[in-house]
Design an enzyme around this catalytic site. Structure first.
Site, PDB file in Angstrom:
ATOM      1  N   GLY A   1       0.814  -0.934  -0.050  1.00 26.50           N
ATOM      2  CA  GLY A   1      -0.014  -0.068   0.064  1.00 26.50           C
ATOM      3  C   GLY A   1       0.918   1.228  -0.003  1.00 26.50           C
ATOM      4  O   GLY A   1       2.200   1.277   0.262  1.00 26.50           O
ATOM      5  N   CYS A   2       0.354   2.313  -0.420  1.00 31.46           N
ATOM      6  CA  CYS A   2       0.984   3.628  -0.556  1.00 31.46           C
ATOM      7  C   CYS A   2       1.359   4.035   0.732  1.00 31.46           C
ATOM      8  O   CYS A   2       2.380   4.329   1.073  1.00 31.46           O
ATOM      9  CB  CYS A   2       0.223   4.740  -1.274  1.00 31.46           C
ATOM     10  SG  CYS A   2      -1.290   5.061  -0.617  1.00 31.46           S
TER      11      CYS A   2
END
Length: 315
Positions: free
Chosen positions: A114-115
Site C-alpha cells: 500500500g502507499c
C-alpha cells in the site's frame, strides 16, 4: 524475448497508471480484452495464458481472480490488500531488506504494498531492526495523500467543480482506527503492537507525506537524530529509488511538498529534529500512484521477469 502481461482491472486508477507505464515498452506485450473485460471466460483465458498477471481489483475480486488461475507458470502481482500479510505471498517492497529483491524475483505470488505502508515501513523497519525502536513500542503514524488515493469515486468528487458539492480542503478519515493498512504496516515494520494510524486526504490529486513522530527521550537508549539517520542511510545506501536526505539539507528546510516526487518511483526520507533535543519527526515523501502503487508494481514485474528493476521507471 517478449513477455505477455495481463492487467486485470486496467480501467481503475492503478490499472490505468500501470498500463501507461507498460504499453510503450517493446519487451512486453499486453493482453487487452477491451469490451470483453467483463467476460468471465475471456478473463480466465487471459489469466492463464499470460507470463505475468497484475491484479488491480477490490479484495474479493482479486481473491476470485487468483482462484481462476490454474497454470502454475503464471506469476501474479496483486495490488489489493487481500494478500499483504498472507502466507505464501512475498511482500513487494523491494528495498525492505537485503534479500527482498531476490525473494520477489523468484516468487510466483507477490503482493504490491500500500502507499501509506510503503512510507511507514520505509521509515520504521530499519529503526526496529537496529534496536532503536522496540518491537512493542506504541508507534503513531500521521499521513496525508492526494485524493487519487481514494479511487474513481473520490477523484470524481474532488474534480466535479460543483459549488454545492465543494470537497474539503483537508479531510481526516479512518476515524474508527480500523484502517485496512494497519496489519500490513505493523507486520512488515517488525512491530508487535498495532500502529495508531491517522490518515487524511488533501485537496490535490496525488503525492503524499507519511510522518512518524518520536519522543527520543522516552526510547530505551535515547537515540539521537544522527543515530536514526545513520540507520536509515545504512538500510538504503545501495538502493535505487529510496533516498535518505542529508541532515544538513533537512535542517535547512522550512516546509515539505507532498507533490515533490509526483510522476516518479522515488521515495525520499527525512529525519527532522533538534540535534540536542529529545524529539524527532520522520517523514517520507512519495507519489501515492508511483512508488505507492503503479511504480512499485512495475518494479516488481521487472524483478520477476529477470529484467533490470528500473526499466520503464528511470527518469
Amino acid at each position: 524475448m517478449t513477455h505477455t502481461i495481463f492487467i486485470d482491472g486496467e480501467a481503475g486508477t492503478t490499472g490505468l497508471e500501470i498500463r501507461e507505464r507498460l504499453e510503450a515498452r517493446d519487451d512486453l506485450e499486453l493482453i487487452l480484452l477491451g469490451d470483453r473485460r467483463r467476460d468471465v471466460d475471456a478473463r480466465r483465458e487471459a489469466l492463464n495464458s499470460a507470463d505475468a498477471v497484475i491484479l488491480c481489483l477490490p479484495d474479493e475480486a482479486a481473491i476470485a481472480a487468483v482462484a481462476m488461475i490454474d497454470n502454475p507458470r503464471v506469476r501474479v502481482i496483486d495490488a489489493s490488500t487481500a494478500y499483504r500479510v498472507a502466507p505464501g505471498w512475498v511482500y513487494g517492497f523491494a528495498e525492505m531488506g537485503l534479500r527482498q529483491r531476490e525473494a520477489i524475483a523468484f516468487a510466483t505470488r507477490v503482493s504490491n504494498p500500500g502507499c501509506y505502508p510503503t512510507g511507514f515501513i520505509g521509515l520504521m523497519r530499519p529503526l526496529v531492526q537496529a534496536g532503536l525502536v522496540p518491537t512493542d513500542w506504541p508507534v503513531t503514524v500521521n499521513a496525508v495523500s492526494g485524493y487519487s488515493g481514494g479511487g474513481k469515486a473520490m477523484i470524481a468528487e474532488f474534480e466535479s467543480g460543483a459549488a454545492e458539492t465543494k470537497p474539503d480542503a483537508f479531510r481526516a478519515y479512518g476515524l474508527s482506527l480500523k484502517h485496512k493498512h494497519v496489519p500490513e504496516m505493523t507486520k512488515h515494520a517488525g512491530l508487535e503492537r498495532p500502529v495508531l494510524f491517522s490518515p487524511a486526504v488533501g485537496h490535490y490529486r496525488q503525492g503524499m507525506l507519511v510522518e512518524v513522530p518520536l519522543h527520543l527521550s522516552a526510547l530505551p537508549e535515547t537515540p539521537s537524530i544522527e543515530r536514526l539517520h545513520g540507520a536509515l542511510v545504512e538500510a538504503y545506501e545501495r538502493t535505487r529509488f529510496v533516498e535518505v536526505v542529508d541532515l544538513d539539507e533537512t535542517e535547512a528546510m522550512t516546509g515539505i511538498d507532498p507533490e515533490g516526487l509526483n510522476g516518479s518511483n522515488d521515495m525520499r526520507l527525512h529525519v527532522f529534529g533538534d540535534r540536542d533535543g529529545g524529539q524527532a519527526r520522520l517523514v517520507a515523501v512519495l507519489d501515492n500512484l508511483g512508488k505507492g502503487a503503479s511504480g512499485a508494481a512495475v518494479q516488481n514485474l521487472n524483478l520477476m521477469l529477470g529484467l533490470d528493476e528500473g526499466v520503464g521507471l528511470d527518469k
